[in-house]
Design an enzyme around this catalytic site. Structure first.
Site, PDB file in Angstrom:
ATOM      1  CG  HIS A  99      -0.340   0.050   2.538  1.00  0.00           C
ATOM      2  ND1 HIS A  99      -0.106   1.244   3.203  1.00  0.00           N
ATOM      3  CD2 HIS A  99       0.101  -0.930   3.366  1.00  0.00           C
ATOM      4  CE1 HIS A  99       0.448   0.976   4.380  1.00  0.00           C
ATOM      5  NE2 HIS A  99       0.589  -0.329   4.502  1.00  0.00           N
ATOM      6  CG  ASP A 101      -2.954   4.037   2.568  1.00  0.00           C
ATOM      7  OD1 ASP A 101      -2.392   2.963   2.234  1.00  0.00           O
ATOM      8  OD2 ASP A 101      -3.878   4.085   3.398  1.00  0.00           O
ATOM      9  CG  ASP A 133       2.869   0.617   7.708  1.00  0.00           C
ATOM     10  OD1 ASP A 133       2.504  -0.133   6.795  1.00  0.00           O
ATOM     11  OD2 ASP A 133       2.107   1.037   8.603  1.00  0.00           O
ATOM     12  CD  GLU A 167      -2.909  -1.523   5.567  1.00  0.00           C
ATOM     13  OE1 GLU A 167      -3.026  -2.475   6.377  1.00  0.00           O
ATOM     14  OE2 GLU A 167      -2.419  -0.420   5.899  1.00  0.00           O
ATOM     15  CG  HIS A 446       0.342   2.573  12.446  1.00  0.00           C
ATOM     16  ND1 HIS A 446      -0.946   2.081  12.578  1.00  0.00           N
ATOM     17  CD2 HIS A 446       0.738   2.217  11.202  1.00  0.00           C
ATOM     18  CE1 HIS A 446      -1.300   1.469  11.469  1.00  0.00           C
ATOM     19  NE2 HIS A 446      -0.283   1.527  10.615  1.00  0.00           N
TER      20      HIS A 446
END
Length: 476
Positions: A99, A101, A133, A167, A446
């Site tokens: 992904h 995003d 990520d 995602e 994150h």
């Protein structure tokens, strides 16, 4: 069949070029969950499309996925990028997913550097939102194609690619795309490889063959028509908060044991040889203590801790909506409160079955209270657990490639979280799915200061390419 030495050398020699590619990607703030950033997600889609076209992929297309309502506005969903490289019927076909995003990030959140500027530290950390990520891993596949193309080397498999831009916001529209394309673009796929997870620690590469699912619940208890003053009504009315806390206390014990009848019986028993996989994982209690910043593990036994994290269900209490939580004192009796909790699912637990067991348990316990309040249980999103065969040729190829690049055998792990698309591909295509991580366990996806170590980016690119060569070797 090991990857050609010239490929491995090319990757090392072009480290600066590959870091520059990652820097350009990180500079695009492709945050999918906020309206103000949606245009940048489309910008990132254009970047991926242009890069893939420049690499000579035979088929590159941006597939619209429909609309969504976000923050009261109707927005176009970012497109899925589908691309293929090679179409030789004699070769195996590998589908790779990732992904483009990312999660939100602001310097004021506590970042050491600007989150959308890739910053290289002297210790080799490449800090930037999305570095690990999942922009680093998806660009790893592009680096592999570039290396082979520049050297005039034939890619040993047919490569299909599926990159999405939602995602981090629930992969809206992706399941419909997979179902629609399973007999079209995805037809002929022999196996799937996803690089969107991490090593268990910072020293040992791993292959991941299982993920826990999830069932998320909201338990609402309401009574009075409005909030009440405890000095006036305390002791004379049934209080929703008291009822809710009582019910929540019947769900799980401090030692992690789930108290819902019938739930434990759904857990698949250990298979022969499975216990040894946990014994062989390079892991210590200190690893989880470092990750949590505390000495709060329930067990001091390595195997039990790993199994509790990977292959056993867990129930976590997340919060209470409607309760007073601000600083200071407030003598209020809330009129309505909602407790949030979730259960991480493992084979052979299915969300629908868990919902029935939870509903029956909560109704039974609520009836025991003899309260005049009202209770309502609702299950939000649910995701099934996933487990693959780690003895499949797809995993054997990845294990051999890992040992060749890193000089050590990878751990075989299952993860406690969920990557729903894994199950979507496995169910729709009926093929083996491999999770082949690039990043380390301390990358901080994150979180603030997300990073990807330079060594993991470069060796990870070599690993992805080597894996494809080992797949080809197993098909000969």
């Amino acid at each position: 069949m090991p990857a050609p030495q010239e490929f491995l050398k090319y990757v090392e020699d072009h480290t600066d070029d590959f870091v520059d590619r990652l820097a350009k990607a990180v500079a695009i703030p492709s945050v999918s969950g906020e309206v103000a950033y949606r245009k940048h997600v489309f910008e990132m889609a254009d970047f991926m499309y242009s890069e893939l076209k420049a690499l000579g992929c035979e088929e590159v297309k941006k597939v619209p996925l429909g609309e969504q309502i976000l923050e009261g506005q109707t927005l176009q969903l970012p497109p899925a990028i589908l691309a293929s490289y090679g179409n030789d019927p004699k070769k195996k076909t590998i589908l790779v997913y990732g992904h483009y995003d990312v999660q939100p990030a602001l310097k004021s959140d506590g970042w050491e550097t600007e989150p959308f500027v890739l910053t290289k530290h002297a210790d080799g950390r490449l800090i930037g939102r999305g570095s690990s990520d999942d922009k680093g891993p998806i660009l790893g596949w592009l680096n592999v194609i570039e290396s082979h193309r520049a050297l005039g080397l034939d890619l040993p498999v047919n490569l299909k690619m599926c990159f999405e831009g939602m995602e981090e916001s629930g992969s809206e529209g992706l399941d419909d795309l997979i179902e629609d394309q399973k007999d079209k673009f995805f037809k002929g796929t022999d196996a799937v490889c996803i690089s969107d997870n991490y090593w268990l620690n910072t020293t040992t590469p791993c292959l991941t063959y299982g993920l826990r699912g999830i069932a998320y619940f909201a338990l609402k208890v309401s009574g009075p028509a409005r909030d009440l003053h405890s000095g006036v009504f305390g002791g004379s009315t049934h209080e929703p908060m008291t009822d809710l806390i009582t019910i929540l206390s019947t769900l799980v014990l401090p030692n992690g044991k789930i108290l819902i009848p019938g739930l434990a019986e759904l857990v698949a028993p250990l298979k022969p040889g499975e216990l040894e996989r946990y014994e062989n994982i390079n892991f210590s209690i200190a690893d989880i203590e470092n990750a949590t910043g505390s000495k709060t593990t329930i067990s001091t036994d390595k195997v039990q801790t790993l199994m509790s994290r990977m292959r056993e269900p867990s129930l976590s209490l997340h919060g209470i909506e409607g309760a007073f939580y601000s600083p200071g004192a407030k003598t209020v009796i809330p009129a309505s409160v909602t407790g949030k909790f979730s259960i991480r699912l493992v084979p052979d637990m299915l969300p629908d079955e868990i919902e029935k067991l939870v509903a029956k348990h909560v109704a039974s316990e609520f009836a025991k209270l003899n309260t005049k309040n009202m209770m309502h249980l609702e299950m939000g999103h649910g995701g099934k657990p996933w487990v693959a065969d780690p003895d499949h040729w797809n995993y054997r190829a990845a294990a051999t490639a890992t040992e060749g690049v890193y000089g050590q055998k990878p751990d075989l792990t299952r993860e406690g979280g969920s990557i729903p698309v894994t199950l979507s591909f496995a169910d729709a295509l009926g093929v083996n799915v491999l999770l082949l991580p690039m990043g380390r366990g301390d990358d901080g996806a994150h979180s603030i200061n997300e990073k990807l170590d330079l060594s993991n980016y470069i060796k990870g690119t070599q690993l992805l390419g080597s894996y494809l060569h080992e797949v080809a070797a197993l098909s000969e």
